[in-house]
Design a protein around this motif. Sequence first.
Motif, short mmCIF file in Angstrom:
data_model
loop_
_atom_site.label_atom_id
_atom_site.label_comp_id
_atom_site.label_asym_id
_atom_site.label_seq_id
_atom_site.Cartn_x
_atom_site.Cartn_y
_atom_site.Cartn_z
N CYS A 50 0.14 13.02 -0.66
CA CYS A 50 0.99 11.88 -1.02
C CYS A 50 1.70 12.12 -2.35
CB CYS A 50 0.17 10.59 -1.07
SG CYS A 50 -0.31 9.96 0.54
N ASP A 51 0.96 12.62 -3.34
CA ASP A 51 1.57 12.89 -4.64
C ASP A 51 2.73 13.88 -4.52
OD1 ASP A 51 -0.08 11.20 -6.10
OD2 ASP A 51 -1.53 12.77 -6.58
N LYS A 109 5.78 12.52 -2.54
CA LYS A 109 6.58 11.59 -3.34
C LYS A 109 7.51 12.34 -4.28
CE LYS A 109 3.93 7.30 -3.34
NZ LYS A 109 3.31 6.25 -4.18
N ASP A 121 -1.13 5.27 4.35
CA ASP A 121 -0.11 5.51 3.32
C ASP A 121 0.59 6.85 3.55
OD1 ASP A 121 -0.74 3.14 1.92
OD2 ASP A 121 -2.31 4.16 0.77
N LEU A 122 -0.20 7.86 3.90
CA LEU A 122 0.35 9.19 4.12
C LEU A 122 1.33 9.20 5.28
CD1 LEU A 122 0.53 12.25 3.70
CD2 LEU A 122 -1.59 12.48 5.02
N ASN A 172 -4.69 12.43 -1.21
CA ASN A 172 -4.07 12.13 -2.50
C ASN A 172 -3.04 13.19 -2.88
OD1 ASN A 172 -5.50 9.76 -2.94
ND2 ASN A 172 -7.13 10.77 -4.10
N SER A 218 -10.12 5.94 -2.91
CA SER A 218 -9.01 6.89 -2.90
C SER A 218 -7.74 6.17 -3.31
CB SER A 218 -8.85 7.48 -1.50
OG SER A 218 -7.72 8.32 -1.43
N ARG A 219 -6.85 6.89 -3.97
CA ARG A 219 -5.58 6.28 -4.39
C ARG A 219 -4.67 6.01 -3.20
NH1 ARG A 219 -2.60 9.57 -6.94
NH2 ARG A 219 -3.87 11.46 -6.77
N TYR A 220 -4.82 6.81 -2.15
CA TYR A 220 -3.99 6.63 -0.95
C TYR A 220 -4.88 6.66 0.29
CZ TYR A 220 -0.20 8.13 -4.10
OH TYR A 220 0.68 8.25 -5.14
N THR A 221 -4.40 6.02 1.33
CA THR A 221 -5.09 6.05 2.62
C THR A 221 -4.30 6.92 3.59
OG1 THR A 221 -3.87 4.17 3.53
CG2 THR A 221 -5.88 3.67 2.25
#
Length: 230
Positions: free
Chosen positions: A12-13, A16, A56-57, A9, A50-53
């Motif tokens: 990724c945050d 971004k 996603d990363l 998470n 989780s907000r991301y997998t």
Amino acid sequence: NSLSYEMVNSLCDNLKVCMDDEDVRAIILTSAGNTFCSGADLKSPLGQQSRYTLMDLFTLMQEGPKIIVGKIAGHCMGGGVGLAAACDISVMGDNSTMGFTEVRIGVAPAIISVVCLPKMRRADAAELMLSGEKISGTRAAEVGLVNYAVPLDKLDSKVSELVAKLVRGGPHALAATKSLIYKVPAMEVDQAFKWTAEVSAACFTSQEAKDGIMAFAQKKDAPWVPKSKL
């Protein structure tokens, strides 16, 4: 430095934020301590949200417009190999170790194979993924998982050297070129020619290209090149 839900998470945050910041020219992904990434967090409870997998990363790393340079100053195991391979360019300590250790605990390097296999010969991938053996940074560079392996005391200078070269490229040109690197190999030839012609036309008609071509004609640095050394 395991790939826990919190770590994925956070990565990724922060990626971004960097991808959307025009002042960020390149991203250096590194770690503290003697471990770059130990792989999956085996202590996390299954089914935790989780907000991301991990997918996603890796997608964000390879589809985002900014160049990511991996500075691998420590050991890198399991899913951590995927994190290193998902970087656009990476430098590793020659005596640090890397390994697809998944088979030795009864699992497979499944998701990370998507970002690792395009960088490797099939023979090397078979040997390393099936054996689960750990290899040195030098060997990791030989099989294409990283770009360079250098002594740890040379790691910072090598990464700085690479970043200094990268920021001489136009920001939009770098983003377009990064897209070519990842997308073209997966396209049919006709589709690739059609899409790359569109990319080329957009680049050549951009203000960035006009500024770059003018600077080249005047034998001076383009306006996006930093005035001071990094």
